[in-house]
Structure formats: structure tokens, C-alpha cells
Design an enzyme around this catalytic site. Structure first.
Site, short mmCIF file in Angstrom:
data_model
loop_
_atom_site.label_atom_id
_atom_site.label_comp_id
_atom_site.label_asym_id
_atom_site.label_seq_id
_atom_site.Cartn_x
_atom_site.Cartn_y
_atom_site.Cartn_z
N PHE A 1 1.20 -1.14 0.51
CA PHE A 1 -0.27 -0.12 0.10
C PHE A 1 0.68 1.06 -0.10
O PHE A 1 0.38 2.45 -0.30
CB PHE A 1 -0.79 0.13 1.40
CG PHE A 1 -0.14 0.56 2.42
CD1 PHE A 1 0.02 2.05 2.96
CD2 PHE A 1 0.21 -0.58 3.45
CE1 PHE A 1 0.13 2.62 3.76
CE2 PHE A 1 1.37 0.00 4.76
CZ PHE A 1 1.10 1.04 5.47
N LYS B 1 -1.33 -7.54 -8.98
CA LYS B 1 -2.63 -7.50 -8.18
C LYS B 1 -2.30 -5.86 -7.47
O LYS B 1 -0.67 -5.98 -6.03
CB LYS B 1 -2.42 -8.56 -7.61
CG LYS B 1 -3.51 -9.31 -6.73
CD LYS B 1 -3.35 -8.36 -5.68
CE LYS B 1 -3.05 -8.52 -4.59
NZ LYS B 1 -3.51 -7.40 -3.03
N GLU C 1 -5.62 -3.58 -2.17
CA GLU C 1 -6.11 -3.49 -1.76
C GLU C 1 -6.91 -1.81 -0.85
O GLU C 1 -8.09 -1.60 -0.62
CB GLU C 1 -6.97 -4.82 -1.13
CG GLU C 1 -6.72 -5.36 0.13
CD GLU C 1 -5.65 -5.82 -0.66
OE1 GLU C 1 -4.60 -5.99 -0.41
OE2 GLU C 1 -5.81 -6.53 1.35
N ARG C 2 -5.79 -1.83 -0.07
CA ARG C 2 -6.34 -0.47 0.77
C ARG C 2 -6.28 0.59 -0.23
O ARG C 2 -6.37 1.58 0.19
CB ARG C 2 -5.46 -0.26 1.82
CG ARG C 2 -5.48 -1.49 2.60
CD ARG C 2 -4.56 -1.71 3.86
NE ARG C 2 -3.48 -2.20 3.68
CZ ARG C 2 -2.48 -2.61 4.38
NH1 ARG C 2 -1.82 -1.68 5.78
NH2 ARG C 2 -1.66 -3.23 4.74
N SER D 1 5.75 -7.13 3.32
CA SER D 1 5.73 -7.06 4.57
C SER D 1 7.00 -8.60 4.04
O SER D 1 6.49 -9.43 3.71
CB SER D 1 5.32 -7.56 6.08
OG SER D 1 4.17 -8.29 5.43
N CYS E 1 10.31 2.14 3.07
CA CYS E 1 10.47 0.07 3.87
C CYS E 1 11.86 1.51 3.95
O CYS E 1 12.84 0.46 4.34
CB CYS E 1 10.04 -0.22 2.49
SG CYS E 1 11.46 0.60 0.75
N GLU F 1 9.23 -4.34 13.10
CA GLU F 1 9.02 -3.06 11.50
C GLU F 1 8.24 -2.49 12.42
O GLU F 1 6.87 -3.16 12.41
CB GLU F 1 9.04 -3.18 10.00
CG GLU F 1 8.76 -2.73 9.81
CD GLU F 1 8.26 -2.44 8.21
OE1 GLU F 1 7.82 -4.11 7.98
OE2 GLU F 1 8.83 -2.20 7.62
#
Ligand code: NAD
Length: 495
Positions: free
Chosen positions: A147, A171, A174-175, A224, A279, A381
Site C-alpha cells: 500500500f 495485483k 487493496e487498501r 511485509s 520501507c 518493523e
């Protein structure tokens, strides 16, 4: 309310299920995204397989023309993309524009695809015999993205996968899925034939369908670490080439000779920019020596206290909300655990409320001092606006600390000492290293990737590594009849 649909073979397609998409600043639902699974992935693979032969046979120069056109469109429509990103992610407009610009760099690299696909040629490897390399596309490849960079991370993958002659299934997260659809439309406008790029939305069901589909040759994943590990294991078991980039815990070492104002400013931008949802965000500051630590905290504290938090529409804001209420609550629980486990809460961002945006997913900048390696806030994290300070007695301790951490995405050292900087870049066990540069994200013509638990698979994304990831090497050894006959050969002979 927007319904964000799949885009397969150039056409919109919905699914029975959807999941909500929020505006993180207001906390309100702004749309619903189709939740795809096996049937939608099957349809996308069929479309991508049908488009593959013609796209692979398109000359690299013609594919490069699409890249040039995409570059033009990203420049012309960058503002529009940035607005869509901010609306669903919450990041500042300037930051969203920066993300589009970083993605554009990869498109620019892909413009050189005729040169990048040039093979090597060795004449006369034996009498009358020549040898040459050729790099061929893999077929249908897929990208699964996080996201936090809804345009940049897809653009880390799509330009080079497509320029190398593959067809692609994205893909997205979805957020914040809308940027992916906008990028899809721009690629089409740039000249990409239908089916060459397809977007399938959804969560785990769509990811699993990608990992198991025998028609998909390779998967690029960014997200993640637990999911990266899973994607790598399941995709590899299904015989795919997989690169899976995971999470991070990036340390910034502040040496006693560093310019402390410069280091504090760097830590503010790298720790709290994009609400720490990067990240390559710096989440751990490592001042060397107590004197350096005290002086650094004295400089950071007022800066963190006066951090301007607000919606993307507020031009004066420096940091936006977190992406969802659930993620905000998770970050708050890390701050709770830091305080419980003995860290010193120098600035506490919990409970922040903004007038007019009471339901937004807010969290103020948080600063924790005297964090130790045993604490949960150090080991895991956090992915939020929380900077931990771990005081190191010596430079050697700082290096040992970083080299012992399982995450190894990025790191940096702030110093005026060339010797220390050189030793650091040599010995540090981390994929991307900055010297007086807090977020050392490589430019588009180098490759991006961490080490250890920050990556699974052997190739970094974009840059030269991506040419290798998205192609297969073929080596041809050729002899044309010359009238010379040597008879049958049963043994390797000296060439
Ligand atoms: P995430 O791992 O939750 O999601 C990434 C992708 O995996 C999404 O498309 C999501 O739909 C899918 N997914 C989620 N759960 C899944 C499951 N159980 N099974 C299969 N698929 C699943 O990551 P995120 O929260 O979207 O993004 C933040 C994370 O990404 C952070 O850990 C961050 O460090 C990492 N990240 C890494 C890099 C890098 O280059 N190393 C870059 C950006 C983000």
C-alpha cells in the site's frame, strides 16, 4: 462511491465480493474495490497468454516507443495520479508527486531497452563456429504490490517486465487500488495492446491464485517480510522465478563528528516523512557516545514536537494520517509496548485529534530514547511515525548492532570522517547504504534491494538486475557449412 474494478484484456470486470477503500484523513469510506480470486486470475492469465506472442515479437525499438510515450503521459498527468494517491494513502501531495517521479525514472531506464537487451557475440569460438547470447522474455509475469507506494512500486516492475517483452498481471494493494487503474489506462494510451497489462484486485485469494497458476512464469513481490517469505516459498514450489522484497528496520548512525543539525533534519524527513510508512524510512537513530546522544535528542525533541500533521489538502502539513484505523492502532500498540518495556517516551504522538478531521487515522510523531535491542519496538518493523534512539558506546557497537539485525534493507552513516564512512560501507551487512544521505534509494539505472530478511530471491528490482530477472538467457553456438568436414566427434575437443 467509486467501484474500483479489475482491468482484464482492456475491459472492466467486477467480482461478487468487494472490500472498502478509505480516505485516511476523514476516516470515511470513499470506494469499494473488487475482490478477485482464482476466476479473475485465470481470466487475466488467458488474456496475457493470448497477447504474449505478438508483444514478444514486437521489436525492442517499438516497445521502447511505448516507454517514451508513457514517460510523456506520467509527466502530463502526474498531478492527477498524485491526487489519487493522496486520497487513498494519505501522503502529502509533494510526496505523492515524488513517488510518481521515482517511478518515471524506471520508465526512462526502460526506454533504453534495445541497448539493454543487446547480447554478447564471440566470433570463431572454434574453427568456423560463432557463439552469441540472447535474452528472451519469460512469458506471463505478475507483480504483487504494497500500500505504501501505490504508483512507484508497480512502476518498479511494469516498465522493465513489459520492455523485456513479457505480458504482465498486477495485483495492487487493496487498501489504495485506484492508482493502479489509472496507470493501466495511461499504459493503454501510451500504445500497449489489450491483454499485455492486466490489473486484478483482491487480497490473499488473488495472491494464492497467482502463486499456483502454471501459466505464470515469474512473480515480483514487495510487501511485509512474513508475506514475502510465504510468496517466495509457495511461488518457488510451483516452479516460478520469484523475487520477494520484505520489511525493514533502517538504522542511521550519527558519529560524534557529524553536523548534528544536518543529522537531525535528515532524521526528521527520513523518520516521519510519509508518516514513516516507507520501507526505507529510518526507524532507528544510533548516536555514538552519550554526548552525541544527548545533543541529538536535544535537537530532535523540539523538531518532533512541532511536526505539522494534517491532510494532503493542507499545503503546510509535513506528515499525513496512517493508512487505516487498524494500522494506526497497531502502531499505537508498539508505542505502548516501548513505554512498558522501559524506553523513554520523549515525545508521545498518541491521541492526536485534528479539528474537522475527528475520524481520521491520525498519530503524531513519536520519539523513544534509550531503546535496547531486546525491546519489541527494536526487533519488529513498526511502519509508522516512531523514531527509536539506540545509544551506542562506540562505532564498533553501532556496526555490530546493525549487522545483528535480521532486517537489512537500508542504512546510513552521518560523519565528516572519510575513513569511518569507507569502513562502514565495506563492513555493513545491508543492501543499500547512505553516507550523509538518509534514504539511499538507488536511482532508476541502479537496482533496489536489501539483504537478509528484507529480500527472498536473488535479484533486486529495476535497473540492470531487472533485465536478468525478466529474461531468460539463451546461448547459441552456430556453424555454417564451409566445405570443411571433420567427421563425427565423440569427445569434447580443445576449441
Ligand atoms: P503486506 O505484506 O500486508 O501486503 C503486500 C501485498 O501482499 C498486498 O498486495 C496484499 O494484498 C498481499 N497480502 C497481504 N496479506 C496476504 C496474505 N496473507 N497472503 C497473501 N497475500 C497477502 O504489506 P503492506 O502492509 O501493504 O506494505 C507494507 C510493507 O511492505 C512493509 O513491511 C514495508 O517494509 C514493505 N515494503 C517493502 C519494500 C521493499 O522494497 N523492501 C517497499 C515497500 C514496502
Amino acid at each position: 462511491m467509486d467501484l474500483i474494478a479489475h482491468l482484464i484484456a482492456g475491459k472492466s470486470q467486477t467480482s461478487a465480493g468487494t472490500s472498502p477503500v478509505f480516505n485516511p484523513a476523514t476516516g470515511e469510506q470513499r470506494g469499494a474495490v473488487a475482490a478477485g480470486g482464482k476466476p479473475e486470475i485465470d481470466a487475466a492469465v488467458t488474456a496475457a497468454q493470448a497477447a504474449f506472442p505478438a508483444w514478444a515479437a514486437t521489436t525492442p525499438s517499438r516497445r521502447a516507443k511505448v516507454m517514451y510515450e508513457m514517460r510523456r503521459l506520467l509527466i502530463a498527468r502526474g498531478d492527477e495520479i498524485a491526487k489519487v494517491i493522496s486520497a487513498e494513502h494519505g501522503k502529502m501531495h509533494a510526496d505523492a508527486l515524488g513517488e510518481v517521479a521515482r517511478g518515471q525514472e524506471v520508465v526512462e531506464f526502460a526506454c533504453g531497452i534495445p541497448h539493454l537487451l543487446k547480447g554478447s557475440f564471440s566470433p570463431s569460438v572454434s574453427t568456423g563456429m560463432d557463439s552469441y547470447d540472447q535474452r528472451q522474455p519469460l512469458g506471463v509475469v505478475a507483480g504483487i504490490t504494497p500500500f505504501n507506494f501505490p504508483a512507484m512500486v508497480p512502476l518498479w516492475m511494469m516498465p522493465m517486465a513489459l520492455a523485456c517483452g513479457n505480458t504482465f498481471i498486477l495485483k495492487p494493494s487493496e487498501r489504495d487500488p485506484s492508482a493502479a487503474n489509472l496507470l493501466h489506462d495511461l499504459w493503454r494510451e501510451a500504445g500497449l495492446p489489450d491483454g499485455v497489462l492486466n490489473v486484478v484486485h483482491g487480497g490473499k485469494a488473488a495472491v494464492d491464485a497467482i502463486l499456483d497458476h502454471p501459466g505464470i512464469a515469474a512473480v515480483s513481490f514487495v510487501g511485509s517480510t512474513p508475506i514475502a517469505k510465504y510468496v517466495y516459498a509457495r511461488g518457488s514450489a510451483a516452479g516460478k522465478r520469484v523475487q520477494a522484497l520484505g520489511g525493514a528496520k533502517n538504522h542511521l548512525v550519527v558519529m560524534p563528528d557529524a553536523d548534528l543539525d544536518q543529522a537531525a533534519d535528515a532524521l526528521m524527513g527520513a523518520g516521519y516523512g510519509s508518516a514513516g510508512e516507507r520501507c526505507m524510512a529510518v526507524s532507528v537513530a544510533v548516536p555514538v557516545g552519550e554526548k552525541t546522544a544527548d545533543a541529538l535528542i536535544a535537537k530532535l525533541k523540539p523538531r518532533v514536537q512541532s511536526l505539522k500533521v494534517g491532510p494532503a489538502s493542507d499545503a503546510g502539513a509535513e506528515m499525513g494520517p496512517l493508512v487505516t484505523a487498524a494500522h494506526r492502532d497497531k502502531v499505537v500498540s508498539y508505542i505502548d509496548s516501548g513505554a512498558r518495556e522501559g524506553a523513554e517516551l520523549v515525545v508521545d504522538g498518541r491521541g492526536l485529534k485534528l479539528q474537522g478531521y475527528e475520524k481520521g487515522f491520525w498519530l503524531g510523531g513519536t520519539l523513544l530514547d534509550r531503546v535496547t535491542p531486546e525491546m519489541t519496538v527494536y526487533k519488529e518493523e513498526i511502519f509508522g511515525p516512531v523514531l527509536s534512539v539506540v545509544r551506542a558506546e562506540s562505532y564498533e557497537n553501532a556496526v555490530g548492532l546493525i549487522n545483528s539485525h535480521p532486517f537489512a534493507n537500508g542504512t546510513a552513516i552521518f560523519t565528516r570522517d572519510g575513513d569511518a564512512a569507507r569502513d562502514f560501507t565495506d563492513r555493513i551487512q545491508v543492501g543499500m547504504v547512505g553516507v550523509n544521505v538518509p534514504i539511499p534509494v538507488p536511482v532508476g539505472y541502479h537496482s533496489f534491494g536489501g539483504w537478509k530478511s528484507s529480500i527472498f530471491g536473488s535479484h533486486g528490482v529495476y535497473g540492470p538486475e531487472s533485465v536478468h530477472f525478466y529474461t531468460r538467457l539463451k546461448t547459441v553456438t552456430a556453424r555454417w557449412p564451409t566445405g570443411l568436414r571433420s567427421g563425427a566427434q565423440f569427445h569434447f575437443s580443445e576449441r
